[in-house]
Write an enzyme that holds these catalytic residues in place. Structure first.
Site, PDB file in Angstrom:
ATOM      1  N   VAL A  50       0.835  -1.204   0.000  1.00  0.00           N
ATOM      2  CA  VAL A  50       0.000   0.000   0.000  1.00  0.00           C
ATOM      3  C   VAL A  50       0.872   1.257   0.000  1.00  0.00           C
ATOM      4  O   VAL A  50       0.573   2.239  -0.687  1.00  0.00           O
ATOM      5  CB  VAL A  50      -0.964   0.011   1.217  1.00  0.00           C
ATOM      6  CG1 VAL A  50      -1.767   1.306   1.267  1.00  0.00           C
ATOM      7  CG2 VAL A  50      -1.888  -1.195   1.180  1.00  0.00           C
ATOM      8  N   CYS A  51       1.971   1.227   0.744  1.00  0.00           N
ATOM      9  CA  CYS A  51       2.822   2.414   0.927  1.00  0.00           C
ATOM     10  C   CYS A  51       3.262   3.074  -0.379  1.00  0.00           C
ATOM     11  O   CYS A  51       3.123   4.294  -0.515  1.00  0.00           O
ATOM     12  CB  CYS A  51       4.034   2.070   1.781  1.00  0.00           C
ATOM     13  SG  CYS A  51       3.610   1.484   3.440  1.00  0.00           S
ATOM     14  N   PRO A  52       3.786   2.329  -1.361  1.00  0.00           N
ATOM     15  CA  PRO A  52       4.245   3.029  -2.564  1.00  0.00           C
ATOM     16  C   PRO A  52       3.114   3.689  -3.355  1.00  0.00           C
ATOM     17  O   PRO A  52       3.351   4.679  -4.048  1.00  0.00           O
ATOM     18  CB  PRO A  52       4.935   1.941  -3.379  1.00  0.00           C
ATOM     19  CG  PRO A  52       4.381   0.658  -2.881  1.00  0.00           C
ATOM     20  CD  PRO A  52       4.062   0.890  -1.426  1.00  0.00           C
ATOM     21  N   ILE A  55       2.811   7.077  -1.544  1.00  0.00           N
ATOM     22  CA  ILE A  55       4.005   7.898  -1.745  1.00  0.00           C
ATOM     23  C   ILE A  55       4.035   8.433  -3.176  1.00  0.00           C
ATOM     24  O   ILE A  55       4.271   9.629  -3.400  1.00  0.00           O
ATOM     25  CB  ILE A  55       5.278   7.081  -1.420  1.00  0.00           C
ATOM     26  CG1 ILE A  55       5.278   6.690   0.062  1.00  0.00           C
ATOM     27  CG2 ILE A  55       6.531   7.876  -1.776  1.00  0.00           C
ATOM     28  CD1 ILE A  55       6.288   5.612   0.419  1.00  0.00           C
TER      29      ILE A  55
END
Length: 179
Positions: A50-52, A55
């Site tokens: 999920v993070c990328p 970002i």
């Protein structure tokens, strides 16, 4: 957890600002970009799923934040070397236009109160901090749910009007006038 009206904590962290190992590292502190609004968002771990997406989404509208005299900082508890490796190996992060800060001692995350109690990593917290260092917006998502950078930009726009903004207000819309 720190909230609206609280002073954002002092910090001095190593950051990754490019994919070139010779010029990738920079110190970033609460005194960096003095006089600007700051959008500081945290994610749990590098090299995850999920993070990328979040970002990269903040990166795509970084210019919009800059036009509003705001600087974006992304933060996790991973080291600057892990940040660099991730940027070098993830297509969506290679040209990222903002610094990725390394809170490896967890001091900033701890002071903000955003560490997940069972995992010990940052929750998906987002802070908008005014030029005086005061927190004006806080949002925290569960580890499994990504946030909406467009909503963060909308809230920044509303805060910068210094007016009463109704639900779903967008930049250019009428503000409310107290009777």
């Amino acid at each position: 957890m720190l909230t609206i009206g609280d002073k954002f904590p002092s910090f001095d962290l190593k950051a990754v600002v490019s994919t070139d190992a010779k010029t990738a590292f920079k110190q970033v502190s609460d005194k960096s970009d003095a006089g600007k609004w700051k959008v500081v968002f945290f994610w749990p771990k590098d090299f995850t799923f999920v993070c990328p997406t979040e970002i990269a989404a903040f990166g795509k509208i970084n210019k919009d934040f800059a036009e509003r005299d705001a600087v974006v900082y992304g933060v996790s508890t991973d080291s600057e070397f892990v940040h660099l490796a991730w940027r070098q190996n993830h297509a969506d992060l290679k040209a990222l236009p903002f610094a990725m800060l390394a809170d490896i001692k967890r001091e900033l995350s701890q002071e903000l109160g955003i560490l997940d109690k069972s995992e010990g990593v940052c929750l998906r917290a987002t802070f908008i901090v005014d030029p005086e260092g005061i927190i004006r917006f806080v949002s925290v998502n569960d580890l499994s749910v990504g946030r909406n950078p467009q909503e963060v930009l909308r809230v920044l726009d509303a805060l910068q009007t210094d007016e009463l903004c109704p639900c779903n207000w967008q930049k250019g819309d009428e503000v409310l006038k107290a009777a």
